[in-house]
Scaffold this motif. Structure first.
Motif, PDB file in Angstrom:
ATOM      1  N   VAL A 141     -12.849 -23.522  22.550  1.00  0.00           N
ATOM      2  CA  VAL A 141     -13.773 -22.395  22.627  1.00  0.00           C
ATOM      3  C   VAL A 141     -14.992 -22.666  21.754  1.00  0.00           C
ATOM      4  O   VAL A 141     -14.883 -23.195  20.646  1.00  0.00           O
ATOM      5  CB  VAL A 141     -13.072 -21.091  22.201  1.00  0.00           C
ATOM      6  N   ASP A 380     -10.401 -15.818  27.804  1.00  0.00           N
ATOM      7  CA  ASP A 380     -10.223 -16.134  26.386  1.00  0.00           C
ATOM      8  C   ASP A 380      -9.379 -15.030  25.762  1.00  0.00           C
ATOM      9  O   ASP A 380      -9.493 -13.848  26.120  1.00  0.00           O
ATOM     10  CB  ASP A 380     -11.565 -16.204  25.670  1.00  0.00           C
ATOM     11  N   ARG A 403      -8.366 -20.409  25.184  1.00  0.00           N
ATOM     12  CA  ARG A 403      -8.849 -20.206  26.556  1.00  0.00           C
ATOM     13  C   ARG A 403      -7.721 -20.543  27.515  1.00  0.00           C
ATOM     14  O   ARG A 403      -7.094 -21.602  27.404  1.00  0.00           O
ATOM     15  CB  ARG A 403     -10.069 -21.088  26.816  1.00  0.00           C
ATOM     16  N   ASN A 446     -16.655 -15.695  27.220  1.00  0.00           N
ATOM     17  CA  ASN A 446     -16.150 -16.202  28.489  1.00  0.00           C
ATOM     18  C   ASN A 446     -16.707 -15.306  29.594  1.00  0.00           C
ATOM     19  O   ASN A 446     -16.514 -14.094  29.566  1.00  0.00           O
ATOM     20  CB  ASN A 446     -14.622 -16.170  28.486  1.00  0.00           C
TER      21      ASN A 446
END
Length: 493
Positions: A141, A380, A403, A446
């Motif tokens: 991430v 996420d 994620r 996300n």
């Protein structure tokens, strides 16, 4: 004490020599943050008998060339080390020292330079190990705010403006919310051609892998409140040299200059004195072999031996609300605000523990295990652990983000790592666990479309469901008081 400025390997270099005829062991700091900021540090090394050098890396401040982060440091460091060892005032022994990006410079000199240019010891503080290591969590991430701040301050420019992002956000508070993330330079109003390329780096841990082949002593220094704590510990654990020492305190990226809320008077160390004492013993081959060090326990005067860790203990958590919630990237959970909205549709799952019946010492990695579903193919999951004092004050303890890609509506079981804790919690403390779909702006949002978050231009909300019975909070609890150590003695043993 003699001071001079020179050009070494074509790069601007400042030198401080101790009083006396010499020759002396040398210390070199290669930095993108302006060698002149290190003049006090150079004087400190010189007072203690070291020839001290600070150098602007290629393309920064007074050094010519093009600034390409993480590309030229081994070659330029090699030329500088060879020059140092040829000087009549240098006795041939060399310590590479650096913090943040400068730690990367020191480490690649030790790991990637030819044998004749490698230093005899390395001090790496809050190490920014590589592009991917700094830009992404271990889960992949993206770390948005920290990287945007660094690139705005230092990227694709000769000088630095540490307040560049803050000033831009003051003028445009929505700066980081606009898409795509790769278009940030346009919103900052200046060219940052390296910014999009940063996000193409995905392989973390490459330098740590090479650390297994190190042949010299290491002192790794970090803070519990630093972005790079895990990397600092991993470097120490994997280091292959004859000795490795770790020092971790309740500090931020600026170490003792930026103590955390859990810092105590016992954590105010003189790092300059400690560095020079360690360096002398390292150069004299007087350090005991193996891995040692000291880790501070926040909110306690205790320093413990590095490597001490509590046993994972499952802590009871009770769901308050939000077992079903909407993760909307247009209205993401804030990474900067610990306030939980009331009387609105839930944007996170909120769980709490009962008050602690007695003080609890936590030392080691923590994690959350859960079962959950998302109605989008990419999701996420951010877990944030907050300590609530008996008086009701909230303090962030740890955060982790993962994620997950799965068919919409698939119930999956997974773990969110929360990083390392080193903290004493007083009796009466409650822990609040938040499970959300975003942690913004610390992390990029996300978009829930399956697109790359840094190039996406479209956002969709994601409906989430958490099985509260599945949520397990595992904390590294110490069952007994560990052996206390003196950090200065432990580092120089």
């Amino acid at each position: 004490m003699t001071a001079s400025t020179d050009t070494v390997a074509g790069l601007a270099t400042d030198l401080r020599l101790p009083d006396g005829p010499g020759p002396f062991p040398a210390v070199v700091v290669r930095t993108p943050y302006d060698r002149r900021r290190h003049h006090a540090e150079l004087r400190g090394w010189a007072r203690r008998g070291f020839a001290a050098v600070a150098q602007d890396v290629r393309g920064r401040h007074a050094s010519p060339g093009e600034w390409r982060p993480y590309e030229n440091e081994a070659a330029d460091g090699t030329a500088t080390a060879r020059w140092l060892r040829r000087q009549p005032w240098c006795d041939g022994r060399l310590v590479a020292v650096g913090a943040s990006y400068a730690a990367h410079c020191a480490l690649v000199l030790a790991l990637d330079a030819p044998e004749d240019a490698r230093p005899d010891a390395v001090i790496a503080a809050v190490p920014a190990l590589g592009a991917a290591d700094t830009a992404r969590e271990p889960s992949g991430v993206e770390r948005l705010a920290a990287r945007a701040g660094w690139w705005a301050a230092h990227g694709d420019r000769r000088d630095s403006d540490d307040s560049a992002l803050a000033k831009a956000l003051a003028a445009d508070p929505g700066l980081l919310t606009r898409l795509p993330v790769t278009a940030l330079p346009e919103r900052l109003g200046r060219a940052l051609p390296s910014w999009p390329g940063l996000w193409r780096h995905r392989a973390r841990g490459l330098l740590v892998e090479r650390a297994e082949h190190a042949r010299v002593p290491l002192l790794a220094v970090g803070g519990h409140h630093d972005h790079f704590t895990e990397d600092t510990v991993a470097l120490w654990q994997r280091w292959g040299g004859p000795s490795a020492r770790l020092l971790l305190g309740p500090w931020g990226h600026a170490l003792t200059a930026r103590p955390g809320p859990d810092a105590r008077p016992e954590h105010r160390l003189d790092l300059g004195d400690l560095y020079t004492r360690w360096a002398r013993r390292a150069l004299a081959a007087e350090l005991r072999p193996g891995r040692r060090g000291a880790v501070a326990l926040g909110d306690s005067p205790l320093w413990t031996p590095a490597g001490t860790a509590g046993e994972p203990r499952a802590v009871t958590v009770r769901a308050l609300h939000g077992t079903s919630f909407t993760a909307d990237p247009e209205h993401p959970v804030s990474s900067e605000d610990l306030t939980v909205p009331q009387d609105t549709e839930p944007d996170r799952c909120l769980l709490v523990t009962p008050p602690l019946p007695r003080p609890l010492d936590l030392l080691g990695p923590a994690e959350v295990r859960l079962r959950a579903t998302a109605d989008t193919p990419s999701a996420d999951w951010a877990a944030r652990l907050v300590a609530l004092s008996p008086a009701g004050a909230a303090e962030r303890l740890a955060t982790g983000v993962v994620r997950r890609a799965a068919p919409p509506g698939t119930r999956t079981e997974f773990t969110v790592g929360l990083g390392r804790l080193a903290r004493r919690l007083p009796a009466g403390t409650r822990l609040r666990l938040e499970i959300a779909g975003h942690h913004f702006p610390a992390h990029a949002r996300n978009p829930h479309t399956g697109e790359d978050p840094v190039t996406a231009t479209r956002l969709l909300p994601s409906r989430r469901t958490v099985d509260p019975a599945s949520v397990t909070l595992l904390l590294p609890a110490l069952d007994s008081r560990p052996r206390p150590v003196d950090p200065a003695q432990e580092i120089t043993r």
